[in-house]
Design a protein around this motif. Structure first.
Motif, PDB file in Angstrom:
ATOM      1  N   THR A  17       0.836  -1.216   0.000  1.00  0.00           N
ATOM      2  CA  THR A  17       0.000   0.000   0.000  1.00  0.00           C
ATOM      3  C   THR A  17       0.864   1.256   0.000  1.00  0.00           C
ATOM      4  O   THR A  17       0.467   2.274  -0.562  1.00  0.00           O
ATOM      5  CB  THR A  17      -0.968   0.013   1.195  1.00  0.00           C
ATOM      6  N   VAL A  20       1.670   1.740  -3.523  1.00  0.00           N
ATOM      7  CA  VAL A  20       0.490   2.285  -4.220  1.00  0.00           C
ATOM      8  C   VAL A  20       0.405   3.784  -3.980  1.00  0.00           C
ATOM      9  O   VAL A  20       0.103   4.573  -4.902  1.00  0.00           O
ATOM     10  CB  VAL A  20      -0.806   1.574  -3.768  1.00  0.00           C
ATOM     11  N   ALA A  21       0.687   4.229  -2.751  1.00  0.00           N
ATOM     12  CA  ALA A  21       0.659   5.666  -2.448  1.00  0.00           C
ATOM     13  C   ALA A  21       1.696   6.404  -3.282  1.00  0.00           C
ATOM     14  O   ALA A  21       1.430   7.494  -3.804  1.00  0.00           O
ATOM     15  CB  ALA A  21       0.904   5.889  -0.966  1.00  0.00           C
ATOM     16  N   LEU A  24       0.334   6.690  -6.775  1.00  0.00           N
ATOM     17  CA  LEU A  24      -0.703   7.730  -6.852  1.00  0.00           C
ATOM     18  C   LEU A  24      -0.071   9.114  -6.910  1.00  0.00           C
ATOM     19  O   LEU A  24      -0.562   9.980  -7.649  1.00  0.00           O
ATOM     20  CB  LEU A  24      -1.652   7.625  -5.660  1.00  0.00           C
ATOM     21  N   VAL A  28      -1.303  10.145 -10.440  1.00  0.00           N
ATOM     22  CA  VAL A  28      -2.605  10.814 -10.302  1.00  0.00           C
ATOM     23  C   VAL A  28      -2.333  12.243  -9.852  1.00  0.00           C
ATOM     24  O   VAL A  28      -1.812  13.038 -10.602  1.00  0.00           O
ATOM     25  CB  VAL A  28      -3.503  10.051  -9.338  1.00  0.00           C
ATOM     26  N   GLU A  29      -2.649  12.536  -8.663  1.00  0.00           N
ATOM     27  CA  GLU A  29      -2.407  13.867  -8.112  1.00  0.00           C
ATOM     28  C   GLU A  29      -1.534  13.716  -6.885  1.00  0.00           C
ATOM     29  O   GLU A  29      -1.607  12.740  -6.157  1.00  0.00           O
ATOM     30  CB  GLU A  29      -3.719  14.545  -7.699  1.00  0.00           C
ATOM     31  N   THR A  30      -0.715  14.704  -6.621  1.00  0.00           N
ATOM     32  CA  THR A  30       0.180  14.664  -5.472  1.00  0.00           C
ATOM     33  C   THR A  30      -0.624  14.661  -4.183  1.00  0.00           C
ATOM     34  O   THR A  30      -0.322  13.911  -3.261  1.00  0.00           O
ATOM     35  CB  THR A  30       1.130  15.878  -5.509  1.00  0.00           C
ATOM     36  N   VAL A  32      -3.677  13.581  -3.564  1.00  0.00           N
ATOM     37  CA  VAL A  32      -4.361  12.309  -3.351  1.00  0.00           C
ATOM     38  C   VAL A  32      -3.344  11.255  -2.894  1.00  0.00           C
ATOM     39  O   VAL A  32      -3.596  10.482  -1.949  1.00  0.00           O
ATOM     40  CB  VAL A  32      -5.086  11.843  -4.644  1.00  0.00           C
ATOM     41  N   GLY A  33      -2.182  11.207  -3.522  1.00  0.00           N
ATOM     42  CA  GLY A  33      -1.144  10.237  -3.167  1.00  0.00           C
ATOM     43  C   GLY A  33      -0.620  10.457  -1.759  1.00  0.00           C
ATOM     44  O   GLY A  33      -0.430   9.509  -0.987  1.00  0.00           O
ATOM     45  N   PHE A  36      -3.365   9.402   0.728  1.00  0.00           N
ATOM     46  CA  PHE A  36      -3.419   7.939   0.815  1.00  0.00           C
ATOM     47  C   PHE A  36      -2.198   7.410   1.576  1.00  0.00           C
ATOM     48  O   PHE A  36      -2.326   6.534   2.427  1.00  0.00           O
ATOM     49  CB  PHE A  36      -3.480   7.331  -0.591  1.00  0.00           C
TER      50      PHE A  36
END
Length: 144
Positions: A17, A20-21, A24, A28-30, A32-33, A36
């Motif tokens: 996980t 995964v962070a 992200l 994706v977006e900093t 959001v990552g 998470f």
């Protein structure tokens, strides 16, 4: 289920996980990552606290106390044994020397007394026997 395997799998999932962070954050977006990732780290800290609470918190104290007790008792036993042997040995040698000296003195005194008495008796016997012989000779001389 083996508790060690469960702990390993849970730690592996937490590691995944975290990856995964990081993904992200990159794809994706900093924000959001990071959110998470922070959630994963917080839940991992909670998981570690739960793991530690499950185990006996005094186990290390007991282990150290047992090791110290074993070491100290072993050292004390060796030291006491050595000291007692030395003390007993010294005391026995001193006592034996004193006893030998006292016995030697006592034997010397008793032997000296016995010899003096025996010699005195023999001298008296010899002297008494000579006086009787001398008295007889004088009596024989007077009769003639």
């Amino acid at each position: 289920m083996n508790p060690n395997r469960v702990d390993f799998l849970v730690d592996l999932v937490y590691g995944l996980t975290i990856f995964v962070a990081i993904g992200l954050i990159l794809f994706v977006e900093t924000g959001v990552g990071i959110a998470f990732g922070m959630g994963v780290l917080i839940s991992y800290v909670i998981h570690i606290a739960w793991k530690m609470a499950r185990f006996d918190p005094d186990w290390m104290t007991r282990e150290v106390a047992e090791r110290v007790e074993e070491t100290v008792s072993k050292e004390v036993e060796e030291t006491v044994t050595r000291e007692v042997e030395e003390t007993v040995s010294d005391t026995v040698h001193d006592e034996m020397d004193e006893v030998a000296e006292k016995v030697g003195e006592t034997v010397k005194e008793e032997v000296t007394e016995d010899v003096e008495r025996a010699v005195g008796e023999e001298v008296e016997k010899v002297v008494s026997g000579d006086e009787k012989t001398a008295t007889r000779s004088e009596e024989t001389d007077e009769e003639s």
